[in-house]
Design a protein around this motif. Sequence first.
Motif, PDB file in Angstrom:
ATOM      1  N   ILE A  83       0.828  -1.206   0.000  1.00  0.00           N
ATOM      2  CA  ILE A  83       0.000   0.000   0.000  1.00  0.00           C
ATOM      3  C   ILE A  83       0.862   1.256   0.000  1.00  0.00           C
ATOM      4  N   VAL A  84       2.033   1.196   0.642  1.00  0.00           N
ATOM      5  CA  VAL A  84       2.962   2.333   0.584  1.00  0.00           C
ATOM      6  C   VAL A  84       3.412   2.561  -0.857  1.00  0.00           C
ATOM      7  N   GLU A  85       3.758   1.482  -1.538  1.00  0.00           N
ATOM      8  CA  GLU A  85       4.185   1.596  -2.935  1.00  0.00           C
ATOM      9  C   GLU A  85       3.059   2.139  -3.811  1.00  0.00           C
ATOM     10  N   ALA A  86       1.823   1.699  -3.550  1.00  0.00           N
ATOM     11  CA  ALA A  86       0.682   2.171  -4.340  1.00  0.00           C
ATOM     12  C   ALA A  86       0.468   3.670  -4.148  1.00  0.00           C
ATOM     13  N   VAL A  87       0.620   4.142  -2.918  1.00  0.00           N
ATOM     14  CA  VAL A  87       0.479   5.579  -2.653  1.00  0.00           C
ATOM     15  C   VAL A  87       1.539   6.356  -3.425  1.00  0.00           C
ATOM     16  N   TYR A  88       2.769   5.874  -3.379  1.00  0.00           N
ATOM     17  CA  TYR A  88       3.854   6.580  -4.062  1.00  0.00           C
ATOM     18  C   TYR A  88       3.640   6.591  -5.576  1.00  0.00           C
ATOM     19  N   ARG A  89       3.272   5.450  -6.132  1.00  0.00           N
ATOM     20  CA  ARG A  89       3.068   5.379  -7.584  1.00  0.00           C
ATOM     21  C   ARG A  89       1.925   6.298  -8.022  1.00  0.00           C
ATOM     22  N   ARG A  90       0.876   6.380  -7.212  1.00  0.00           N
ATOM     23  CA  ARG A  90      -0.232   7.267  -7.579  1.00  0.00           C
ATOM     24  C   ARG A  90       0.198   8.730  -7.533  1.00  0.00           C
ATOM     25  N   GLU A  91       1.005   9.097  -6.537  1.00  0.00           N
ATOM     26  CA  GLU A  91       1.488  10.472  -6.453  1.00  0.00           C
ATOM     27  C   GLU A  91       2.306  10.840  -7.689  1.00  0.00           C
ATOM     28  N   VAL A  92       3.169   9.930  -8.105  1.00  0.00           N
ATOM     29  CA  VAL A  92       3.989  10.178  -9.295  1.00  0.00           C
ATOM     30  C   VAL A  92       3.109  10.300 -10.533  1.00  0.00           C
ATOM     31  N   GLN A  93       2.151   9.390 -10.674  1.00  0.00           N
ATOM     32  CA  GLN A  93       1.280   9.410 -11.846  1.00  0.00           C
ATOM     33  C   GLN A  93       0.485  10.707 -11.915  1.00  0.00           C
ATOM     34  N   GLN A  94      -0.080  11.127 -10.786  1.00  0.00           N
ATOM     35  CA  GLN A  94      -0.877  12.348 -10.777  1.00  0.00           C
ATOM     36  C   GLN A  94      -0.025  13.568 -11.117  1.00  0.00           C
ATOM     37  N   LEU A  95       1.185  13.626 -10.561  1.00  0.00           N
ATOM     38  CA  LEU A  95       2.065  14.758 -10.845  1.00  0.00           C
ATOM     39  C   LEU A  95       2.461  14.775 -12.320  1.00  0.00           C
ATOM     40  N   ALA A  96       2.843  13.622 -12.847  1.00  0.00           N
ATOM     41  CA  ALA A  96       3.265  13.553 -14.250  1.00  0.00           C
ATOM     42  C   ALA A  96       2.111  13.875 -15.198  1.00  0.00           C
ATOM     43  N   ASP A  97       0.932  13.329 -14.914  1.00  0.00           N
ATOM     44  CA  ASP A  97      -0.217  13.542 -15.796  1.00  0.00           C
ATOM     45  C   ASP A  97      -0.747  14.971 -15.736  1.00  0.00           C
ATOM     46  N   SER A  98      -0.495  15.660 -14.631  1.00  0.00           N
ATOM     47  CA  SER A  98      -1.054  17.003 -14.467  1.00  0.00           C
ATOM     48  C   SER A  98      -0.443  18.012 -15.435  1.00  0.00           C
ATOM     49  N   ALA A  99       0.756  17.747 -15.945  1.00  0.00           N
ATOM     50  CA  ALA A  99       1.405  18.710 -16.844  1.00  0.00           C
ATOM     51  C   ALA A  99       0.534  18.991 -18.065  1.00  0.00           C
ATOM     52  N   ALA A 100       0.080  17.939 -18.728  1.00  0.00           N
ATOM     53  CA  ALA A 100      -0.730  18.116 -19.937  1.00  0.00           C
ATOM     54  C   ALA A 100      -2.070  18.769 -19.623  1.00  0.00           C
ATOM     55  N   SER A 101      -2.700  18.371 -18.515  1.00  0.00           N
ATOM     56  CA  SER A 101      -4.007  18.942 -18.183  1.00  0.00           C
ATOM     57  C   SER A 101      -3.891  20.417 -17.804  1.00  0.00           C
ATOM     58  N   LEU A 102      -2.816  20.795 -17.118  1.00  0.00           N
ATOM     59  CA  LEU A 102      -2.621  22.204 -16.767  1.00  0.00           C
ATOM     60  C   LEU A 102      -2.408  23.055 -18.013  1.00  0.00           C
ATOM     61  N   LEU A 103      -1.705  22.511 -18.990  1.00  0.00           N
ATOM     62  CA  LEU A 103      -1.468  23.253 -20.230  1.00  0.00           C
ATOM     63  C   LEU A 103      -2.756  23.482 -21.018  1.00  0.00           C
ATOM     64  N   GLN A 104      -3.758  22.657 -20.776  1.00  0.00           N
ATOM     65  CA  GLN A 104      -5.030  22.827 -21.473  1.00  0.00           C
ATOM     66  C   GLN A 104      -5.871  23.949 -20.871  1.00  0.00           C
ATOM     67  N   SER A 105      -5.634  24.266 -19.594  1.00  0.00           N
ATOM     68  CA  SER A 105      -6.490  25.239 -18.918  1.00  0.00           C
ATOM     69  C   SER A 105      -5.783  26.538 -18.536  1.00  0.00           C
ATOM     70  N   LEU A 106      -4.451  26.565 -18.586  1.00  0.00           N
ATOM     71  CA  LEU A 106      -3.701  27.747 -18.174  1.00  0.00           C
ATOM     72  C   LEU A 106      -2.698  28.137 -19.257  1.00  0.00           C
ATOM     73  N   SER A 107      -2.204  29.361 -19.165  1.00  0.00           N
ATOM     74  CA  SER A 107      -1.109  29.753 -20.048  1.00  0.00           C
ATOM     75  C   SER A 107       0.112  28.906 -19.696  1.00  0.00           C
ATOM     76  N   PRO A 108       1.051  28.715 -20.630  1.00  0.00           N
ATOM     77  CA  PRO A 108       2.206  27.860 -20.340  1.00  0.00           C
ATOM     78  C   PRO A 108       2.981  28.276 -19.091  1.00  0.00           C
ATOM     79  N   GLY A 109       3.167  29.580 -18.896  1.00  0.00           N
ATOM     80  CA  GLY A 109       3.899  30.036 -17.718  1.00  0.00           C
ATOM     81  C   GLY A 109       3.168  29.725 -16.428  1.00  0.00           C
ATOM     82  N   GLU A 110       1.853  29.958 -16.411  1.00  0.00           N
ATOM     83  CA  GLU A 110       1.070  29.669 -15.209  1.00  0.00           C
ATOM     84  C   GLU A 110       0.936  28.169 -14.985  1.00  0.00           C
ATOM     85  N   ALA A 111       0.901  27.401 -16.066  1.00  0.00           N
ATOM     86  CA  ALA A 111       0.871  25.939 -15.932  1.00  0.00           C
ATOM     87  C   ALA A 111       2.154  25.451 -15.261  1.00  0.00           C
ATOM     88  N   LEU A 112       3.281  26.028 -15.651  1.00  0.00           N
ATOM     89  CA  LEU A 112       4.559  25.662 -15.034  1.00  0.00           C
ATOM     90  C   LEU A 112       4.565  26.026 -13.553  1.00  0.00           C
TER      91      LEU A 112
END
Length: 209
Positions: free
Chosen positions: A79-108
């Motif tokens: 369960i510790v590993e699952a928590v860590y993997r989900r945190e990484v996945q959410q952080l990595a996936d958020s880049a593309a979704s932020l770019l869809q809703s914010l300017s590139p600078g604000e997304a960064l």
Amino acid sequence: MSVDPKGPGPRISKEKRAPAAGSPRKPRADAKRNHERLVEMAKAAFADVGVDVGLDEIARRAGVGIGTLYRHFPNRDAIVEAVYRREVQQLADSAASLLQSLSPGEALREWMRLFVDYIATKKVIAPALGSIVGGASELYASSGARITAAMSLLVERAGASGDIRADVDPNDLLRALVGFTYGNAAPGWEASARRLIDILMDGLRPPRT
């Protein structure tokens, strides 16, 4: 199909056939919900109590029995590993979704703030990650590649749009982030890190001409 010797022709057998051996079964919707809920509540319990919190407490928070928890996660490491993997996945996936809703600078900027949350969780569970079979090195290697790719995408888009200087190296930016997040253990470090992100973003702006 089977043939009835007394009948005029073939008939379709109504017998139910078992799934072929080795064919994967899709998890039921309720099982998937339980899995996601357990991971979510484990993260909250780790933050509130510590990574040594009882598994029965995680099950209680998730609203399931301890048997359900063990069906999804046979031990604490899982369960510790699952928590860590989900945190990484959410952080990595958020880049593309932020770019869809914010300017590139604000997304960064917003992604770097999410990086602070990721590090906060990682600090709590890091000691337990080290006890996982095979160690944490493999986990960290795969997560590092995904996080670097997300940062590279954001920096590329922000540089192309003129929101930041075009010569910014995403690896340098990640090193700076790690320096004032993972390397800072003082009380209130999260708020300090977010203030430093704003200062960093000001310094990344292209010079005025």
